[in-house]
Design an enzyme around this catalytic site. Sequence first.
Site, PDB file in Angstrom:
ATOM      1  N   HIS A 117      15.457  11.802  -8.109  1.00 57.81           N
ATOM      2  CA  HIS A 117      16.497  12.366  -7.243  1.00 57.81           C
ATOM      3  C   HIS A 117      17.619  12.920  -8.125  1.00 57.81           C
ATOM      4  O   HIS A 117      18.147  12.222  -9.003  1.00 57.81           O
ATOM      5  CB  HIS A 117      17.091  11.284  -6.341  1.00 57.81           C
ATOM      6  CG  HIS A 117      16.194  10.846  -5.213  1.00 57.81           C
ATOM      7  ND1 HIS A 117      14.966  11.403  -4.940  1.00 57.81           N
ATOM      8  CD2 HIS A 117      16.401   9.898  -4.253  1.00 57.81           C
ATOM      9  CE1 HIS A 117      14.446  10.816  -3.868  1.00 57.81           C
ATOM     10  NE2 HIS A 117      15.288   9.892  -3.449  1.00 57.81           N
ATOM     11  N   THR A 160       0.804  -1.226   0.000  1.00 61.92           N
ATOM     12  CA  THR A 160       0.000   0.000   0.000  1.00 61.92           C
ATOM     13  C   THR A 160       0.837   1.275   0.000  1.00 61.92           C
ATOM     14  O   THR A 160       0.286   2.363  -0.107  1.00 61.92           O
ATOM     15  CB  THR A 160      -0.895   0.007   1.261  1.00 61.92           C
ATOM     16  OG1 THR A 160      -0.054  -0.268   2.392  1.00 61.92           O
ATOM     17  CG2 THR A 160      -1.994  -1.037   1.179  1.00 61.92           C
ATOM     18  N   CYS A 210      17.862   4.767  -2.431  1.00 63.40           N
ATOM     19  CA  CYS A 210      17.554   5.318  -3.763  1.00 63.40           C
ATOM     20  C   CYS A 210      18.601   6.320  -4.260  1.00 63.40           C
ATOM     21  O   CYS A 210      18.946   6.329  -5.447  1.00 63.40           O
ATOM     22  CB  CYS A 210      16.158   5.937  -3.770  1.00 63.40           C
ATOM     23  SG  CYS A 210      15.782   6.868  -2.291  1.00 63.40           S
ATOM     24  N   SER A 257       4.392   3.873  -0.938  1.00 65.77           N
ATOM     25  CA  SER A 257       4.927   4.560  -2.127  1.00 65.77           C
ATOM     26  C   SER A 257       5.664   3.571  -3.035  1.00 65.77           C
ATOM     27  O   SER A 257       5.431   3.503  -4.254  1.00 65.77           O
ATOM     28  CB  SER A 257       5.871   5.674  -1.645  1.00 65.77           C
ATOM     29  OG  SER A 257       6.588   6.255  -2.674  1.00 65.77           O
ATOM     30  N   GLY A 303      10.315   9.840  -2.132  1.00 68.65           N
ATOM     31  CA  GLY A 303      11.308   9.066  -1.381  1.00 68.65           C
ATOM     32  C   GLY A 303      10.995   8.990   0.097  1.00 68.65           C
ATOM     33  O   GLY A 303      11.466   8.095   0.788  1.00 68.65           O
ATOM     34  N   ASN A 326      13.757   7.736  -8.398  1.00 69.68           N
ATOM     35  CA  ASN A 326      13.959   7.108  -7.082  1.00 69.68           C
ATOM     36  C   ASN A 326      13.047   5.931  -6.805  1.00 69.68           C
ATOM     37  O   ASN A 326      13.449   5.001  -6.093  1.00 69.68           O
ATOM     38  CB  ASN A 326      13.805   8.146  -5.966  1.00 69.68           C
ATOM     39  CG  ASN A 326      12.484   8.868  -6.002  1.00 69.68           C
ATOM     40  OD1 ASN A 326      12.163   9.521  -7.002  1.00 69.68           O
ATOM     41  ND2 ASN A 326      11.708   8.768  -4.949  1.00 69.68           N
ATOM     42  N   SER A 348       0.102  -3.629   6.607  1.00 69.07           N
ATOM     43  CA  SER A 348      -0.022  -3.677   8.072  1.00 69.07           C
ATOM     44  C   SER A 348      -1.353  -4.320   8.474  1.00 69.07           C
ATOM     45  O   SER A 348      -2.271  -4.440   7.640  1.00 69.07           O
ATOM     46  CB  SER A 348       0.044  -2.259   8.630  1.00 69.07           C
ATOM     47  OG  SER A 348      -1.194  -1.632   8.417  1.00 69.07           O
ATOM     48  N   LEU A 386       8.395  -2.760   2.621  1.00 64.26           N
ATOM     49  CA  LEU A 386       7.919  -2.578   3.996  1.00 64.26           C
ATOM     50  C   LEU A 386       8.614  -1.415   4.678  1.00 64.26           C
ATOM     51  O   LEU A 386       9.819  -1.192   4.481  1.00 64.26           O
ATOM     52  CB  LEU A 386       8.206  -3.849   4.813  1.00 64.26           C
ATOM     53  CG  LEU A 386       7.250  -5.017   4.635  1.00 64.26           C
ATOM     54  CD1 LEU A 386       7.828  -6.242   5.337  1.00 64.26           C
ATOM     55  CD2 LEU A 386       5.858  -4.690   5.178  1.00 64.26           C
ATOM     56  N   SER A 419      -4.474  -2.616   7.269  1.00 66.04           N
ATOM     57  CA  SER A 419      -4.944  -2.808   5.885  1.00 66.04           C
ATOM     58  C   SER A 419      -5.422  -4.233   5.615  1.00 66.04           C
ATOM     59  O   SER A 419      -6.206  -4.465   4.684  1.00 66.04           O
ATOM     60  CB  SER A 419      -3.801  -2.509   4.903  1.00 66.04           C
ATOM     61  OG  SER A 419      -3.337  -1.203   5.083  1.00 66.04           O
TER      62      SER A 419
HETATM   63  N1  LIG Z   1      10.232   5.697  -1.489  1.00 71.06           N
HETATM   64  C1  LIG Z   1      11.425   5.465  -1.991  1.00 71.06           C
HETATM   65  O1  LIG Z   1      11.860   6.097  -2.972  1.00 71.06           O
HETATM   66  C2  LIG Z   1      12.307   4.436  -1.379  1.00 71.06           C
HETATM   67  C3  LIG Z   1      11.938   3.683  -0.258  1.00 71.06           C
HETATM   68  N2  LIG Z   1      12.767   2.734   0.240  1.00 71.06           N
HETATM   69  C4  LIG Z   1      12.402   1.896   1.392  1.00 71.06           C
HETATM   70  O2  LIG Z   1      11.294   1.070   1.026  1.00 71.06           O
HETATM   71  C5  LIG Z   1      10.449   0.858   2.128  1.00 71.06           C
HETATM   72  C6  LIG Z   1       9.072   1.388   1.823  1.00 71.06           C
HETATM   73  O3  LIG Z   1       9.136   2.791   1.628  1.00 71.06           O
HETATM   74  P1  LIG Z   1       7.867   3.642   1.225  1.00 71.06           P
HETATM   75  O4  LIG Z   1       7.053   2.901   0.241  1.00 71.06           O
HETATM   76  O5  LIG Z   1       8.423   4.951   0.857  1.00 71.06           O
HETATM   77  O6  LIG Z   1       7.083   3.697   2.649  1.00 71.06           O
HETATM   78  P2  LIG Z   1       5.516   3.929   2.914  1.00 71.06           P
HETATM   79  O7  LIG Z   1       5.445   4.533   4.256  1.00 71.06           O
HETATM   80  O8  LIG Z   1       4.892   4.651   1.789  1.00 71.06           O
HETATM   81  O9  LIG Z   1       4.921   2.423   2.970  1.00 71.06           O
HETATM   82  C7  LIG Z   1       5.183   1.560   4.052  1.00 71.06           C
HETATM   83  C8  LIG Z   1       4.491   0.215   3.871  1.00 71.06           C
HETATM   84  O10 LIG Z   1       4.767  -0.581   5.046  1.00 71.06           O
HETATM   85  C9  LIG Z   1       3.504  -1.092   5.539  1.00 71.06           C
HETATM   86  N3  LIG Z   1       3.528  -1.270   6.997  1.00 71.06           N
HETATM   87  C10 LIG Z   1       3.536  -0.314   7.968  1.00 71.06           C
HETATM   88  N4  LIG Z   1       3.489  -0.888   9.182  1.00 71.06           N
HETATM   89  C11 LIG Z   1       3.444  -2.235   8.993  1.00 71.06           C
HETATM   90  C12 LIG Z   1       3.364  -3.362   9.865  1.00 71.06           C
HETATM   91  N5  LIG Z   1       3.312  -3.227  11.191  1.00 71.06           N
HETATM   92  N6  LIG Z   1       3.341  -4.596   9.309  1.00 71.06           N
HETATM   93  C13 LIG Z   1       3.365  -4.762   7.982  1.00 71.06           C
HETATM   94  N7  LIG Z   1       3.417  -3.709   7.090  1.00 71.06           N
HETATM   95  C14 LIG Z   1       3.458  -2.474   7.597  1.00 71.06           C
HETATM   96  C15 LIG Z   1       2.501  -0.040   5.168  1.00 71.06           C
HETATM   97  O11 LIG Z   1       1.190  -0.612   5.207  1.00 71.06           O
HETATM   98  P3  LIG Z   1      -0.115   0.255   5.654  1.00 71.06           P
HETATM   99  O12 LIG Z   1      -0.496   1.105   4.480  1.00 71.06           O
HETATM  100  O13 LIG Z   1      -1.098  -0.792   5.953  1.00 71.06           O
HETATM  101  O14 LIG Z   1       0.304   1.066   6.843  1.00 71.06           O
HETATM  102  C16 LIG Z   1       2.966   0.305   3.749  1.00 71.06           C
HETATM  103  O15 LIG Z   1       2.500  -0.648   2.858  1.00 71.06           O
HETATM  104  C17 LIG Z   1      11.088   1.557   3.314  1.00 71.06           C
HETATM  105  O16 LIG Z   1      11.855   0.633   4.038  1.00 71.06           O
HETATM  106  C18 LIG Z   1      11.943   2.618   2.655  1.00 71.06           C
HETATM  107  O17 LIG Z   1      12.982   3.031   3.481  1.00 71.06           O
HETATM  108  C19 LIG Z   1      13.948   2.471  -0.393  1.00 71.06           C
HETATM  109  C20 LIG Z   1      14.361   3.162  -1.485  1.00 71.06           C
HETATM  110  C21 LIG Z   1      13.572   4.214  -2.029  1.00 71.06           C
HETATM  111  N1  LIG Z   2      15.505   7.956   2.336  1.00 71.92           N
HETATM  112  C1  LIG Z   2      15.127   7.943   0.923  1.00 71.92           C
HETATM  113  C2  LIG Z   2      14.217   6.804   0.653  1.00 71.92           C
HETATM  114  C3  LIG Z   2      14.447   5.640   1.543  1.00 71.92           C
HETATM  115  O1  LIG Z   2      13.547   5.220   2.199  1.00 71.92           O
HETATM  116  O2  LIG Z   2      15.670   5.146   1.598  1.00 71.92           O
HETATM  117  P1  LIG Z   2      16.143   3.928   2.514  1.00 71.92           P
HETATM  118  O3  LIG Z   2      15.480   2.703   2.011  1.00 71.92           O
HETATM  119  O4  LIG Z   2      17.594   3.874   2.334  1.00 71.92           O
HETATM  120  O5  LIG Z   2      15.737   4.215   3.925  1.00 71.92           O
HETATM  121  C4  LIG Z   2      14.497   9.258   0.592  1.00 71.92           C
HETATM  122  O6  LIG Z   2      14.031   9.849   1.521  1.00 71.92           O
HETATM  123  O7  LIG Z   2      14.450   9.693  -0.546  1.00 71.92           O
END
Ligand SMILES: NC(=O)C1=CN([C@@H]2O[C@H](COP(=O)(O)OP(=O)(O)OC[C@H]3O[C@@H](n4cnc5c(N)ncnc54)[C@H](OP(=O)(O)O)[C@@H]3O)[C@@H](O)[C@H]2O)C=CC1
Ligand SMILES: N[C@@H](CC(=O)OP(=O)(O)O)C(=O)O
EC number: 1.2.1.11
Length: 364
Positions: free
Chosen positions: A255, A12, A155, A14, A187, A342, A37, A84, A40
């Site tokens: 980025h 769910t 990223c 980003s 991000g 990113n 989570s 996650l 959801s």
């Molecule tokens: N955005 C980016 O460009 C990048 C992100 N990342 C990494 O990728 C991961 C996801 O980032 P992003 O998509 O931005 O984060 P979001 O906050 O947008 O999404 C987080 C996800 O984790 C789920 N979640 C939260 N709590 C729990 C739980 N207790 N059990 C199971 N699932 C849970 C959420 O579900 P719910 O909606 O139900 O709360 C949601 O699906 C992170 O670790 C981030 O650091 C890495 C590189 C780039």
């Molecule tokens: N921290 C990055 C995205 C991210 O979540 O990275 P990492 O998976 O290394 O925590 C940003 O804010 O653009």
Amino acid sequence: MSIKKAGVLGATGSVGQRFILLLTQHPEFEIHALGASPRSAGKPYSQATAWRQTELLPESVGNIVVQECKPEAFADCDIVFSGLDAKYAGDIEQAFVEAGLAVVSNAKNYRREPTVPLVVPIINPEHIDVVANRVNAAKAKGEKRPGFIICISNCSTAGLVAPLKPLVDAFGPIDALTATTLQAISGAGFSPGVSGMDILDNIVPFISGEEDKLEWETKKILGGVNAEGTEFTPIPDSDMKVSAQCNRVPVIDGHTECISFRFAKRPPPSVEQVKKALAEYECDAKKLGCHSAPKQTIHVLEQQDRPQPRLDRDRDNGYGVSVGRVREDPVLDFKMVVLSHNTIIGAAGAGILIGEILNAKGLI
Ligand SMILES: NC(=O)C1=CN([C@@H]2O[C@H](COP(=O)(O)OP(=O)(O)OC[C@H]3O[C@@H](n4cnc5c(N)ncnc54)[C@H](OP(=O)(O)O)[C@@H]3O)[C@@H](O)[C@H]2O)C=CC1
Ligand SMILES: N[C@@H](CC(=O)OP(=O)(O)O)C(=O)O
């Protein structure tokens, strides 16, 4: 090639939404299970997520019921992509690996483990061989394939290492590197994400933990593997100094990074030689025939005002990286501006391309 069943954890968020878009258009994978989570779980995906992509939510996905992130619900998946929240990724991903699943994770939790590959698939797919060695050793003993995890880099690190690898291949090690990032708000994820009040008409010169990740991950990705092919050997700090400054800017995706670097060998190459090495670099994923591999890995742009996020982030569907303003640097050897998508090559797209490589190598 048979279609592989894919699960998405953090579906769910980003990164999760980007996984959904890329998987629904993919010829090798089909979405089999979605997890998020407990808030959801039990809801149809269309109700569980606040869809924020410019492309519509694919109809086929909206009715899939979101599961809790427990291995039982994903037992039939050939591969599980994780987006996650890092607060929860550690325990959940470990349980999935212990259950024998193949996990490709965006979270930071296992990136620094000596036996876990940290992969930017257009740069160091050969690091996946450490997992292949373990899988093949188990097969040779007649055991079933063990579970494993492959981590996707931060990223900004993905964009940073993209031009460096071809240059190190061509001209030898880089011993000093500075990077100033201008990072998009996607991000920061959705929960809670960056508020409009903070980012509109503004720049925030701090992203928690980010500078350390760029400085550390770069050395593992550009580093090697021990003689046994079991553990990674990052470049020692004494051989490569990396300094990063990270900023959040009011851009949705893409980025930008202003980087300067010096080669260890003297004299350094010319600007023209640097541009040629970047433009001629062909990633191994393309040589393997992977569906999502960029046709042009590094786009060297000659216009003086490029790359720009809105104009250049979608080159090669977000799997290509753009480089511009390549010029001599009066302090180090060269400076340039790098732009990478990113959530595609920096996150979900990298995961998908790693999945394609695993599939091509028979590891899933
Ligand atoms: N955005 C980016 O460009 C990048 C992100 N990342 C990494 O990728 C991961 C996801 O980032 P992003 O998509 O931005 O984060 P979001 O906050 O947008 O999404 C987080 C996800 O984790 C789920 N979640 C939260 N709590 C729990 C739980 N207790 N059990 C199971 N699932 C849970 C959420 O579900 P719910 O909606 O139900 O709360 C949601 O699906 C992170 O670790 C981030 O650091 C890495 C590189 C780039
Ligand atoms: N921290 C990055 C995205 C991210 O979540 O990275 P990492 O998976 O290394 O925590 C940003 O804010 O653009």
